[in-house]
Write a protein that holds these residues in place. Structure first.
Motif, mmCIF file in Angstrom:
data_model
loop_
_atom_site.group_PDB
_atom_site.id
_atom_site.type_symbol
_atom_site.label_atom_id
_atom_site.label_comp_id
_atom_site.label_asym_id
_atom_site.label_seq_id
_atom_site.Cartn_x
_atom_site.Cartn_y
_atom_site.Cartn_z
ATOM 1 N N GLU A 214 0.828 -1.198 0.000
ATOM 2 C CA GLU A 214 0.000 0.000 0.000
ATOM 3 C C GLU A 214 0.869 1.258 0.000
ATOM 4 O O GLU A 214 2.074 1.205 0.261
ATOM 5 C CB GLU A 214 -0.923 0.010 1.217
ATOM 6 C CG GLU A 214 -0.220 0.008 2.553
ATOM 7 C CD GLU A 214 0.140 -1.390 3.037
ATOM 8 O OE1 GLU A 214 0.651 -1.488 4.176
ATOM 9 O OE2 GLU A 214 -0.092 -2.376 2.293
ATOM 10 N N GLY A 215 0.239 2.400 -0.300
ATOM 11 C CA GLY A 215 0.957 3.669 -0.333
ATOM 12 C C GLY A 215 1.088 4.293 1.041
ATOM 13 O O GLY A 215 0.890 3.635 2.069
ATOM 14 N N GLU A 216 1.407 5.583 1.046
ATOM 15 C CA GLU A 216 1.689 6.254 2.317
ATOM 16 C C GLU A 216 1.176 7.683 2.277
ATOM 17 O O GLU A 216 1.305 8.379 1.267
ATOM 18 C CB GLU A 216 3.201 6.239 2.571
ATOM 19 C CG GLU A 216 3.601 6.765 3.932
ATOM 20 C CD GLU A 216 5.074 6.540 4.227
ATOM 21 O OE1 GLU A 216 5.664 7.352 4.977
ATOM 22 O OE2 GLU A 216 5.637 5.556 3.703
ATOM 23 N N LYS A 253 10.179 9.318 -0.939
ATOM 24 C CA LYS A 253 8.724 9.378 -0.808
ATOM 25 C C LYS A 253 8.131 10.523 -1.614
ATOM 26 O O LYS A 253 6.998 10.444 -2.089
ATOM 27 C CB LYS A 253 8.337 9.514 0.672
ATOM 28 C CG LYS A 253 8.680 8.280 1.506
ATOM 29 C CD LYS A 253 8.324 8.490 2.956
ATOM 30 C CE LYS A 253 8.717 7.273 3.810
ATOM 31 N NZ LYS A 253 8.389 7.480 5.238
ATOM 32 N N HIS A 257 5.040 9.360 -3.865
ATOM 33 C CA HIS A 257 3.694 9.565 -3.322
ATOM 34 C C HIS A 257 3.101 10.949 -3.584
ATOM 35 O O HIS A 257 2.071 11.290 -2.992
ATOM 36 C CB HIS A 257 3.694 9.299 -1.816
ATOM 37 C CG HIS A 257 4.166 7.924 -1.435
ATOM 38 N ND1 HIS A 257 3.608 6.782 -1.960
ATOM 39 C CD2 HIS A 257 5.172 7.512 -0.604
ATOM 40 C CE1 HIS A 257 4.232 5.728 -1.454
ATOM 41 N NE2 HIS A 257 5.178 6.140 -0.644
ATOM 42 N N TYR A 304 1.626 14.196 0.570
ATOM 43 C CA TYR A 304 1.481 13.002 -0.267
ATOM 44 C C TYR A 304 0.011 12.780 -0.594
ATOM 45 O O TYR A 304 -0.835 12.736 0.303
ATOM 46 C CB TYR A 304 2.058 11.773 0.443
ATOM 47 C CG TYR A 304 3.499 11.968 0.894
ATOM 48 C CD1 TYR A 304 4.367 12.809 0.194
ATOM 49 C CD2 TYR A 304 3.991 11.324 2.021
ATOM 50 C CE1 TYR A 304 5.669 12.982 0.601
ATOM 51 C CE2 TYR A 304 5.295 11.493 2.432
ATOM 52 C CZ TYR A 304 6.143 12.334 1.724
ATOM 53 O OH TYR A 304 7.434 12.512 2.133
ATOM 54 N N THR A 308 -3.386 5.461 -1.196
ATOM 55 C CA THR A 308 -2.775 4.650 -0.140
ATOM 56 C C THR A 308 -3.307 3.223 -0.187
ATOM 57 O O THR A 308 -2.597 2.268 0.143
ATOM 58 C CB THR A 308 -3.036 5.245 1.250
ATOM 59 O OG1 THR A 308 -4.463 5.395 1.430
ATOM 60 C CG2 THR A 308 -2.355 6.593 1.399
ATOM 61 N N ASP A 326 -4.157 -3.618 -2.830
ATOM 62 C CA ASP A 326 -2.980 -3.445 -1.988
ATOM 63 C C ASP A 326 -2.876 -4.610 -1.008
ATOM 64 O O ASP A 326 -3.813 -5.406 -0.846
ATOM 65 C CB ASP A 326 -3.027 -2.107 -1.262
ATOM 66 C CG ASP A 326 -4.174 -2.018 -0.264
ATOM 67 O OD1 ASP A 326 -4.025 -2.532 0.860
ATOM 68 O OD2 ASP A 326 -5.224 -1.449 -0.624
#
Length: 467
Positions: A214-216, A253, A257, A304, A308, A326
């Motif tokens: 998964e993203g952030e 990052k 992101h 970001y 996510t 994710d």
């Protein structure tokens, strides 16, 4: 049953040194002509190569565009006897300085620049593009137009339009070797897994499940002056010009992101398991999904702002639906399989007679007997890189192999990731017309196929983008 990096060592093979470029053929022919005329040929040892190195005329020369992160593959190239890294380009000169401190590069001389355009005019065979995502396609197009072979890191573009623009290279420069940076194909596990599935060892494929980390969220827009040696205008390039801040410009990052620079881990990490899926789809004659229905989460605070989480159902032309989500969201769709051990990414094939899973880290299957067929899976065999991904790239340039991840396949898998992102951002579903190469029935999503690019970096050819 599982085979991992701990239980299997990747075998490295030595390839014959077959010159494949005009410059090398010219040098060899010239030396032969001088000898035939009776002139004594006195060639210094440095010209012939020493210490296991090939002679300069036999080496593939490489320029690095981007010297942080995956730019560290310069170390790998430097250790190849038939390769010479000759140029380093990065908008942040500090990254060039840091890269050169590695033992493999110490004492070597390079052309160094904060503007990669200056090395495209040099007599260099190949470019390795290891920039931020938003630079991948512009740099690739310019490199190809300059006649350079190119290894481009994943993901491909930050818009569907950018992905389509890469067809210029496919159709107009077929002589160039392009390697897409999904290195899982060159690892020990993905190719054997695909060959087991393609040769029918799990029976009829009933289901395929794909997932990635998964993203952030987060990031702080704390503007400050750019450090010395940081070319801010060149760093942003085709992306909107912003003020320097560390969470945008210093940490990875900021590249992964921020939507100006990427579409997030749905493609940034998703490129790997989706590419594994695409390898199988390509071999079965299936391309880009015709419809994607998806839900997800996009941060509303912080710097970001890419996905996510995502949870997508992709429907293909043959009627098959494939789940892509994710790592957290996928749990509700994973069946309970004996001996299966979930990892942070992967592609799982479930058949009528068994299952196979692969990732960068391992191959797993429903039985020991199934894994035992890896070395002799049957008639259907895929390109075997016989080494690391960057080594496969060099072998392709020299005519000793084909690139294991070709650009056409990269275009298809990357567009699939974009369709997931656009479905989440524009109403929950999108449909793709493969003949027209466009989104249909969703005007907002169709418009979002295009992203403005700052001049002079708007280098996409409208002939291929439909603009």
């Amino acid at each position: 049953m599982e085979i991992t990096r701990k239980t299997q060592k990747q075998t490295m093979h030595t390839h014959k040194n077959t010159p494949g470029m005009a410059r090398r053929r010219f040098l060899k022919t010239s030396l032969g002509t001088i000898s035939a005329l009776g002139f004594p040929t006195i060639i210094p040892a440095t010209a012939l190569g020493k210490g296991g190195k090939a002679a300069p005329s036999e080496r593939v020369t490489v320029g690095m565009i981007g010297c942080g992160g995956r730019g560290r593959l310069a170390y790998s190239y430097a250790q190849m006897p038939d390769v010479q890294v000759v140029a380093l380009a990065d908008a942040n000169l500090a990254k060039i300085a840091k890269l050169k401190t590695h033992d493999t590069l110490k004492g070597m001389t390079f052309k160094e620049t904060d503007d990669f355009r200056s090395i495209l005019t040099e007599d260099i065979d190949a470019m390795h593009i290891a920039t931020g995502d938003y630079w991948h396609v512009p740099a690739l197009l310019l490199a190809a137009r300059a006649g350079k072979h190119a290894y481009v890191e994943k993901p491909l573009g930050i818009s569907i339009e950018q992905c389509l623009a890469c067809n210029e290279i496919v159709k107009e420069r077929p002589e160039l070797q392009i390697q897409y940076g999904t290195q899982n194909r060159s690892g020990s596990y993905v190719r054997p897994a695909m060959e087991l599935v393609l040769n029918g060892h799990i029976g009829e494929v009933k289901d395929v499940i794909v997932w990635a980390p998964e993203g952030e969220a987060g990031g702080v827009n704390d503007a400050k002056p750019a450090p010395e040696g940081f070319n801010l205008d060149m760093w942003f390039g085709p992306a909107p010009l912003r003020e320097y801040c560390e969470d945008r410009c210093k940490t990875p990052k900021g590249i992964w992101h921020i939507y100006d620079h990427a579409i997030g881990f749905v493609a940034g990490w998703g490129a790997h398991p989706m590419d594994q899926l695409q390898w199988w789809l390509d071999e079965t004659g299936v391309g880009i999904p015709e419809e994607v229905k998806a839900t997800g989460k996009i941060p509303t605070t912080g710097l970001y702002n890419t996905l996510t989480h995502w949870n997508a159902e992709m429907r293909y032309a043959n009627g098959r639906t494939i789940r892509f989500a994710d790592t957290q969201s996928i749990d509700q769709y994973l069946p309970k399989l004996d001996r299966f051990r979930k990892q942070d990414h992967g592609t799982l094939f479930i058949g009528s007679e068994g299952w196979v899973y692969c990732s960068r880290y391992s191959i797993q299957a429903s039985s020991r007997e199934l894994l035992a067929k890896m070395n002799n899976p049957g008639e259907k065999r895929l390109i075997h890189s016989k080494g690391k991904h960057e080594r496969n790239f060099i072998d392709a340039i020299k005519g000793d192999n084909k690139t294991v991840t070709n650009l056409s396949s990269a275009i298809r898998s990357d567009i699939a990731c974009h369709l997931v992102d656009l479905a989440i951002r524009h109403g929950g579903s999108v449909r793709w017309d493969n003949k027209k190469q466009t989104i249909v029935g969703n005007d907002a999503a169709q418009k979002a196929m295009h992203r403005p690019m700052r001049k002079p970096w708007d280098v996409l050819n409208p002939k291929y983008t439909g603009a």
